[in-house]
Design an enzyme around this catalytic site. Structure first.
Site, mmCIF file in Angstrom:
data_model
loop_
_atom_site.group_PDB
_atom_site.id
_atom_site.type_symbol
_atom_site.label_atom_id
_atom_site.label_comp_id
_atom_site.label_asym_id
_atom_site.label_seq_id
_atom_site.Cartn_x
_atom_site.Cartn_y
_atom_site.Cartn_z
ATOM 1 N N TYR A 123 -19.924 38.104 14.763
ATOM 2 C CA TYR A 123 -20.952 37.019 14.485
ATOM 3 C C TYR A 123 -22.075 36.619 15.602
ATOM 4 O O TYR A 123 -23.114 36.672 15.266
ATOM 5 C CB TYR A 123 -20.003 35.862 14.343
ATOM 6 C CG TYR A 123 -20.658 34.209 14.377
ATOM 7 C CD1 TYR A 123 -21.766 34.112 13.090
ATOM 8 C CD2 TYR A 123 -21.152 33.277 15.408
ATOM 9 C CE1 TYR A 123 -22.412 32.788 13.151
ATOM 10 C CE2 TYR A 123 -21.674 32.224 15.498
ATOM 11 C CZ TYR A 123 -22.317 31.790 14.319
ATOM 12 O OH TYR A 123 -23.260 31.019 14.193
ATOM 13 N N TYR A 138 -27.879 26.132 18.723
ATOM 14 C CA TYR A 138 -27.019 24.850 18.592
ATOM 15 C C TYR A 138 -25.972 25.007 19.473
ATOM 16 O O TYR A 138 -25.066 26.135 19.482
ATOM 17 C CB TYR A 138 -26.708 24.548 17.113
ATOM 18 C CG TYR A 138 -27.637 24.834 16.037
ATOM 19 C CD1 TYR A 138 -29.055 24.675 16.122
ATOM 20 C CD2 TYR A 138 -27.233 25.460 14.626
ATOM 21 C CE1 TYR A 138 -29.797 24.780 14.953
ATOM 22 C CE2 TYR A 138 -27.985 25.409 13.756
ATOM 23 C CZ TYR A 138 -29.477 25.124 13.954
ATOM 24 O OH TYR A 138 -30.244 25.331 12.803
ATOM 25 N N SER A 147 -27.645 30.042 17.989
ATOM 26 C CA SER A 147 -26.251 29.612 18.524
ATOM 27 C C SER A 147 -26.067 29.404 19.896
ATOM 28 O O SER A 147 -26.425 30.642 20.489
ATOM 29 C CB SER A 147 -24.945 30.073 17.587
ATOM 30 O OG SER A 147 -24.004 29.574 18.210
ATOM 31 N N LYS A 205 -26.451 37.003 15.587
ATOM 32 C CA LYS A 205 -27.334 35.926 16.102
ATOM 33 C C LYS A 205 -28.139 36.432 17.237
ATOM 34 O O LYS A 205 -29.423 36.430 17.215
ATOM 35 C CB LYS A 205 -26.290 34.771 16.610
ATOM 36 C CG LYS A 205 -26.070 33.891 15.652
ATOM 37 C CD LYS A 205 -26.659 33.041 14.783
ATOM 38 C CE LYS A 205 -26.115 32.499 13.470
ATOM 39 N NZ LYS A 205 -27.166 32.166 12.384
ATOM 40 N N ASN A 261 -12.832 24.737 13.170
ATOM 41 C CA ASN A 261 -13.287 23.994 14.386
ATOM 42 C C ASN A 261 -12.445 22.722 14.538
ATOM 43 O O ASN A 261 -11.868 22.149 13.712
ATOM 44 C CB ASN A 261 -14.784 23.503 13.842
ATOM 45 C CG ASN A 261 -15.864 24.923 13.835
ATOM 46 O OD1 ASN A 261 -16.201 25.361 12.783
ATOM 47 N ND2 ASN A 261 -15.951 25.593 14.821
HETATM 48 P P1 NAD Z 1 -22.701 26.432 6.200
HETATM 49 O O1 NAD Z 1 -21.894 27.795 6.036
HETATM 50 O O2 NAD Z 1 -22.525 25.085 5.875
HETATM 51 O O3 NAD Z 1 -24.149 26.760 5.789
HETATM 52 C C1 NAD Z 1 -24.766 28.254 5.414
HETATM 53 C C2 NAD Z 1 -25.227 28.279 4.101
HETATM 54 O O4 NAD Z 1 -25.771 29.315 3.829
HETATM 55 C C3 NAD Z 1 -24.096 27.857 3.131
HETATM 56 O O5 NAD Z 1 -24.516 27.087 2.261
HETATM 57 C C4 NAD Z 1 -23.970 29.211 2.509
HETATM 58 O O6 NAD Z 1 -23.505 29.293 1.216
HETATM 59 C C5 NAD Z 1 -25.272 29.851 2.585
HETATM 60 N N1 NAD Z 1 -25.466 31.283 2.562
HETATM 61 C C6 NAD Z 1 -24.591 32.008 3.502
HETATM 62 N N2 NAD Z 1 -24.990 33.757 3.303
HETATM 63 C C7 NAD Z 1 -26.051 33.348 2.355
HETATM 64 C C8 NAD Z 1 -26.850 34.453 1.621
HETATM 65 N N3 NAD Z 1 -26.537 35.933 1.784
HETATM 66 N N4 NAD Z 1 -27.849 34.049 0.820
HETATM 67 C C9 NAD Z 1 -27.916 32.551 0.636
HETATM 68 N N5 NAD Z 1 -27.095 31.853 1.052
HETATM 69 C C10 NAD Z 1 -26.359 32.177 1.925
HETATM 70 O O7 NAD Z 1 -23.044 26.659 7.734
HETATM 71 P P2 NAD Z 1 -23.605 25.649 8.674
HETATM 72 O O8 NAD Z 1 -22.659 24.875 9.797
HETATM 73 O O9 NAD Z 1 -24.708 24.475 8.220
HETATM 74 O O10 NAD Z 1 -24.453 26.517 9.847
HETATM 75 C C11 NAD Z 1 -25.846 26.594 9.194
HETATM 76 C C12 NAD Z 1 -26.431 27.860 10.344
HETATM 77 O O11 NAD Z 1 -26.349 27.546 11.537
HETATM 78 C C13 NAD Z 1 -25.578 29.069 10.253
HETATM 79 O O12 NAD Z 1 -26.534 30.308 10.402
HETATM 80 C C14 NAD Z 1 -24.657 29.258 11.361
HETATM 81 O O13 NAD Z 1 -24.578 30.447 11.663
HETATM 82 C C15 NAD Z 1 -25.667 28.479 12.317
HETATM 83 N N6 NAD Z 1 -24.860 27.663 13.509
HETATM 84 C C16 NAD Z 1 -23.780 26.740 13.083
HETATM 85 C C17 NAD Z 1 -22.971 26.211 14.060
HETATM 86 C C18 NAD Z 1 -21.724 25.275 13.508
HETATM 87 O O14 NAD Z 1 -21.005 25.105 14.402
HETATM 88 N N7 NAD Z 1 -21.693 24.882 12.511
HETATM 89 C C19 NAD Z 1 -23.155 26.465 15.502
HETATM 90 C C20 NAD Z 1 -24.370 27.287 15.704
HETATM 91 C C21 NAD Z 1 -25.123 27.923 14.717
HETATM 92 N N1 UFG Z 2 -10.010 23.828 19.534
HETATM 93 C C1 UFG Z 2 -8.803 23.292 19.543
HETATM 94 N N2 UFG Z 2 -8.082 23.384 18.471
HETATM 95 C C2 UFG Z 2 -8.555 23.684 17.361
HETATM 96 C C3 UFG Z 2 -9.839 24.167 17.168
HETATM 97 C C4 UFG Z 2 -10.468 23.965 18.390
HETATM 98 O O1 UFG Z 2 -8.344 23.054 20.608
HETATM 99 O O2 UFG Z 2 -7.872 23.429 16.205
HETATM 100 C C5 UFG Z 2 -10.862 23.707 20.816
HETATM 101 C C6 UFG Z 2 -11.571 25.094 21.004
HETATM 102 O O3 UFG Z 2 -10.463 25.986 21.866
HETATM 103 C C7 UFG Z 2 -12.641 24.778 21.937
HETATM 104 C C8 UFG Z 2 -13.177 23.620 21.248
HETATM 105 O O4 UFG Z 2 -12.005 22.830 20.577
HETATM 106 O O5 UFG Z 2 -12.266 24.756 23.348
HETATM 107 C C9 UFG Z 2 -14.356 23.609 20.304
HETATM 108 O O6 UFG Z 2 -13.767 24.572 19.297
HETATM 109 P P1 UFG Z 2 -14.535 24.751 18.030
HETATM 110 O O7 UFG Z 2 -13.808 25.935 17.152
HETATM 111 O O8 UFG Z 2 -14.998 23.607 17.486
HETATM 112 O O9 UFG Z 2 -16.103 25.490 18.502
HETATM 113 P P2 UFG Z 2 -16.789 26.698 19.649
HETATM 114 O O10 UFG Z 2 -17.374 25.944 20.661
HETATM 115 O O11 UFG Z 2 -15.314 27.431 19.740
HETATM 116 O O12 UFG Z 2 -17.335 27.190 18.416
HETATM 117 C C10 UFG Z 2 -18.625 26.583 18.061
HETATM 118 C C11 UFG Z 2 -19.045 27.477 16.520
HETATM 119 C C12 UFG Z 2 -19.255 29.019 16.828
HETATM 120 C C13 UFG Z 2 -20.173 29.239 17.795
HETATM 121 C C14 UFG Z 2 -20.075 28.256 19.043
HETATM 122 C C15 UFG Z 2 -21.217 28.383 20.013
HETATM 123 O O13 UFG Z 2 -17.710 27.213 15.679
HETATM 124 O O14 UFG Z 2 -19.660 29.491 15.564
HETATM 125 O O15 UFG Z 2 -19.579 27.073 18.728
HETATM 126 O O16 UFG Z 2 -22.160 27.755 19.492
HETATM 127 F F1 UFG Z 2 -20.468 30.357 18.041
#
Ligand code: NAD
Ligand code: UFG
Length: 341
Positions: free
Chosen positions: A149, A177, A125, A153, A199
């Site tokens: 968290y 990502y 991330s 990572k 988010n």
């Molecule tokens: P998500 O929660 O939709 O998907 C994660 C999946 O992992 C879920 O289906 C959950 O049930 C499964 N899971 C969690 N713990 C588990 C375990 N112990 N055993 C088996 N399955 C398990 O999240 P996502 O947005 O699809 O994210 C996927 C990956 O990308 C995650 O590792 C997340 O940290 C990373 N990531 C996500 C974002 C984001 O903003 N969505 C940003 C950066 C990184």
């Molecule tokens: N925001 C608002 N109102 C809301 C939600 C978010 O104004 O209700 C703003 C936040 O303050 C930020 C932007 O929208 O400025 C994006 O916020 P998100 O929560 O969508 O995303 P972040 O960048 O804070 O975090 C995301 C993932 C984290 C990850 C991070 C970096 O949720 O898990 O990107 O990859 F760590």
């Protein structure tokens, strides 16, 4: 035909990547404990592709269950999405995150190593860049963590690097990502957060569909052109395609590699609201409130390395991200229906 294990494949990014893998001719086995997802997502992936996905409800903490999977199938590689991802929850319950994400990944690597499956794509991330001092951010920028968290990572990245150094036959791509949003254009699969979304994009779509009254914009006094914070929003389908490119890269025996997956374009919170309104014709009720503690001012990728080495580039623009996110929300106002038992 190559067989890939997708951990966390029922989740948001995992389900979209599973769809792309099937369309590209891979066999896919999904392993997920369904803690944050529903099996219905995979049924829809099957409908969309006309291909079948093998699903196993197995937890990363269940070493025996994972070992059975690696005995039953001969995997060519693993895409490791499974993990918990809610920053606030990680602050309240850090041990849960260390146990699930860190110990879970150690278990997975151990089982993989014993089965001689040593190709992995890992979901890292942009959180590892903290509140970056320079933008766009190249991969060799300083890394840090600001919550449990983020700690998981960053430390998984370190752990994978050490593992690959100790056993050079491992090939590992760590993908950082930026902000994944949007949904498959069919509107059949998408992001399905439980409870109040943390988010921005799912919050906006829930305001648009009438589930929430108004969006709080966290901070209007940042040192940015419109005062709101800047992120690099990337369409989940572009992100998914990046995983297929990373899998191909592993075939070239690269060792440990790290790539940013972002568009390279920073957009403010107000930019995203405007793009959503333009793409959908729906006005978003919002109010500027206090900053959210721990938020970075701006964070956007330098995606050059992925472009040069993977031949990958994000193609979908902000309006497409908004239109697709809205299409998913509109068709599924309450997300996926509960799984049949
Ligand atoms: P998500 O929660 O939709 O998907 C994660 C999946 O992992 C879920 O289906 C959950 O049930 C499964 N899971 C969690 N713990 C588990 C375990 N112990 N055993 C088996 N399955 C398990 O999240 P996502 O947005 O699809 O994210 C996927 C990956 O990308 C995650 O590792 C997340 O940290 C990373 N990531 C996500 C974002 C984001 O903003 N969505 C940003 C950066 C990184
Ligand atoms: N925001 C608002 N109102 C809301 C939600 C978010 O104004 O209700 C703003 C936040 O303050 C930020 C932007 O929208 O400025 C994006 O916020 P998100 O929560 O969508 O995303 P972040 O960048 O804070 O975090 C995301 C993932 C984290 C990850 C991070 C970096 O949720 O898990 O990107 O990859 F760590």
């Amino acid at each position: 035909m190559k067989t890939i294990l997708v951990t966390g494949g029922a989740g948001f990014i995992g389900s979209h990547t599973t769809l792309e893998l099937l369309n590209a001719g891979y066999n896919v086995v999904v392993m997920d404990n369904l803690r944050n997802s529903k099996e219905e997502a995979l049924r829809r992936v099957e409908d969309l592709t006309g291909k079948s996905v093998t699903f196993h409800k197995v937890d990363l903490l269940d070493v025996e269950g994972m070992t059975r999977l690696f005995t039953e199938y001969s995997f060519d590689g693993v895409i490791h999405f499974a993990g918990l991802k809610a920053v606030g929850e990680s602050v309240e319950n850090p041990l849960l995150y260390y146990q699930n994400n860190l110990i879970g990944t150690i278990n997975l690597c151990d089982v993989m190593g014993k089965a001689s499956v040593k190709n992995m794509v890992f979901s890292s991330s942009a959180t590892v860049y903290g509140d970056p001092q320079t933008n766009p951010i190249p991969e060799d920028s300083p890394v840090t963590f600001v919550n449990p968290y983020g700690f998981t990572k960053l430390n998984i990245e370190y752990m994978l690097r050490d593992l690959q150094r100790a056993e050079p036959e491992w090939n590992i791509a760590s993908l950082r990502y930026f902000n994944p949003v949007g949904a498959h254009k069919s509107g059949e699969i998408g992001e399905d957060p439980s409870g109040i979304p943390n988010n921005l994009m799912p919050f906006i779509t829930q305001v648009a569909v009438g589930k929430r009254e108004k969006l709080n914009v966290f901070g209007g006094d940042y040192p940015t052109p419109d005062g709101t914070a800047i992120r690099d929003y990337i369409h989940v389908v572009d992100l998914s395609v990046g995983h297929l490119k990373a899998l191909e890269k592993l075939e070239t025996d690269p060792g440990m590699v790290t790539y940013n997956l972002g568009t390279g374009k920073g957009s403010s919170v107000l930019d995203l609201i405007k793009a959503f309104e333009k793409a959908t014709g729906i006005e978003i009720n919002y109010e500027i409130t206090d900053r959210r503690p721990g938020d970075a001012v701006q964070c956007y990728a330098d995606p050059t390395k992925a472009e040069n080495e993977l031949g990958w580039r994000a193609e979908r623009d902000l309006e497409t991200m908004c239109r697709d996110a809205w299409n998913w929300q509109k068709k599924n106002p309450d997300g996926f229906p509960s799984d049949r038992v």
